[in-house]
Design a protein around this motif. Structure first.
Motif, mmCIF file in Angstrom:
data_model
loop_
_atom_site.group_PDB
_atom_site.id
_atom_site.type_symbol
_atom_site.label_atom_id
_atom_site.label_comp_id
_atom_site.label_asym_id
_atom_site.label_seq_id
_atom_site.Cartn_x
_atom_site.Cartn_y
_atom_site.Cartn_z
ATOM 1 N N LYS A 180 9.367 18.479 4.697
ATOM 2 C CA LYS A 180 9.208 18.118 3.283
ATOM 3 C C LYS A 180 7.944 17.273 3.142
ATOM 4 O O LYS A 180 7.486 16.669 4.125
ATOM 5 N N HIS B 64 13.938 2.828 8.836
ATOM 6 C CA HIS B 64 12.601 2.914 8.249
ATOM 7 C C HIS B 64 12.684 2.963 6.734
ATOM 8 O O HIS B 64 13.750 3.230 6.167
ATOM 9 N N ARG C 54 0.203 8.567 -2.351
ATOM 10 C CA ARG C 54 0.412 8.594 -0.886
ATOM 11 C C ARG C 54 1.116 9.896 -0.533
ATOM 12 O O ARG C 54 2.171 10.201 -1.098
ATOM 13 N N SER D 84 9.761 2.271 2.982
ATOM 14 C CA SER D 84 8.373 1.997 2.594
ATOM 15 C C SER D 84 8.346 1.249 1.270
ATOM 16 O O SER D 84 9.288 1.295 0.482
ATOM 17 N N ASN E 271 6.532 14.091 1.039
ATOM 18 C CA ASN E 271 6.869 12.991 0.138
ATOM 19 C C ASN E 271 5.605 12.485 -0.538
ATOM 20 O O ASN E 271 4.639 12.119 0.146
ATOM 21 N N HIS F 287 16.709 2.766 6.030
ATOM 22 C CA HIS F 287 17.832 3.645 6.403
ATOM 23 C C HIS F 287 17.486 4.307 7.722
ATOM 24 O O HIS F 287 16.327 4.291 8.153
HETATM 25 O O1 LIG Z 1 8.256 8.602 2.541
HETATM 26 C C1 LIG Z 1 8.743 7.490 2.788
HETATM 27 O O2 LIG Z 1 8.135 6.453 2.578
HETATM 28 C C2 LIG Z 1 10.102 7.362 3.374
HETATM 29 C C3 LIG Z 1 10.737 8.678 3.474
HETATM 30 C C4 LIG Z 1 12.016 8.707 4.186
HETATM 31 O O3 LIG Z 1 12.368 7.822 4.906
HETATM 32 C C5 LIG Z 1 12.870 9.862 4.043
HETATM 33 O O4 LIG Z 1 12.542 10.770 3.256
HETATM 34 O O5 LIG Z 1 13.919 9.880 4.724
#
Ligand SMILES: O=C(O)CCC(=O)C(=O)O
Length: 258
Positions: free
Chosen positions: A98, A192, A203, A194, A100, A113
């Motif tokens: 994917k 992790h 971004r 953000s 993001n 998470h």
């Molecule tokens: O893109 C991000 O900053 C975090 C994305 C993420 O942790 C996720 O999609 O599981």
């Protein structure tokens, strides 16, 4: 390829960073392609848009390899599959991918998470590969991680599985600023998240989830919140390198939401 030190840090800290893995030309090719997909999806309107505490945090374009052959080509690029097989073994299977996209209009954080609760597996071989298609500084909402976690932690639910925010505020995690072309390899137990993107450049992060083909998904308990609709993993099981030694599993075209 990864150095011995990078492989060691992946196993010790739960992640490792490969700087400059993709060249400026590679990044430009992928970025041009995802910009076109972004336009085709109405600049996020038709993307999967996710929220935290009711506020939009991100737009996600699922499985970009279904939108452009450029991503299919890069999924099997030896620059990626070399390190993948150093970490998982010679046989590496796609779980899903994917992109993001986090813009200035996304007004909340991506809370901490682990990925493991989204798709638990018997051997925990799941690895998250983060291909940075833009340079991500602290101000542009760079990735954050808590190193050294080797087990599943209890999560709460808020449009997804998240660590209890009081116990795990985003500030507990260290920032991983990265340049376009840098790639992070991260275990599914590594917490992790953000921060906000406060710059006017979106971004863009291509996330590829991989596993060993001999690792089997564990059913989640009935009623577990699953933000992605069942069956929405159309490329799951595609071999990125090596072979699937289980003929029947491969031939069944097994694709699960887990
Ligand atoms: O893109 C991000 O900053 C975090 C994305 C993420 O942790 C996720 O999609 O599981």
């Amino acid at each position: 390829m990864l150095t011995d030190q990078q492989i060691e840090s992946y196993h010790r800290d739960g992640y490792t960073v490969a700087r400059g893995l993709f060249s400026a030309e590679d990044v430009a090719r992928m970025k041009t392609e995802i910009d076109a997909v972004w336009d085709r999806c109405g600049r996020g309107e038709k993307a999967q848009n996710t929220a935290f505490a009711g506020v939009k945090k991100m737009s996600t374009i699922r499985d970009p390899q279904l939108h452009s052959g450029v991503f299919t080509r890069y999924l099997t690029d030896p620059k990626l599959t070399g390190p993948m097989s150093q970490l998982l073994g010679p046989d590496v299977q796609l779980h899903h991918s994917k992109v993001n996209i986090k813009t200035q209009d996304d007004r909340t954080i991506f809370p901490l998470h682990q990925d493991a609760p989204y798709f638990p597996h018997e051997q925990n071989s799941l690895c998250t590969v983060l291909v940075h298609l833009t340079t991500t500084t602290s101000e542009r909402g760079c990735f954050r991680v808590i190193p050294g976690v080797k087990e599943m932690l209890p999560h709460v639910h808020d449009e997804g599985h998240i660590l209890p925010p009081d116990e795990y505020p985003l500030e507990r995690a260290e920032e991983l600023p990265a340049a376009a072309g840098d790639v992070v390899f991260m275990s599914s137990f590594t917490p992790h998240g953000s921060n906000l993107n406060t710059t006017d450049e979106p971004r863009v992060l291509w996330i590829i989830q991989i596993r060993s083909p001999t690792d089997h998904p564990i059913e989640q308990p009935a009623g577990t919140l699953q933000p992605t609709a069942p069956g929405n993993r159309p490329s799951q099981g595609t071999m990125l390198c090596g072979i699937n030694p289980d003929f029947e599993r491969a031939a069944s075209g097994e694709s699960s939401r887990l």
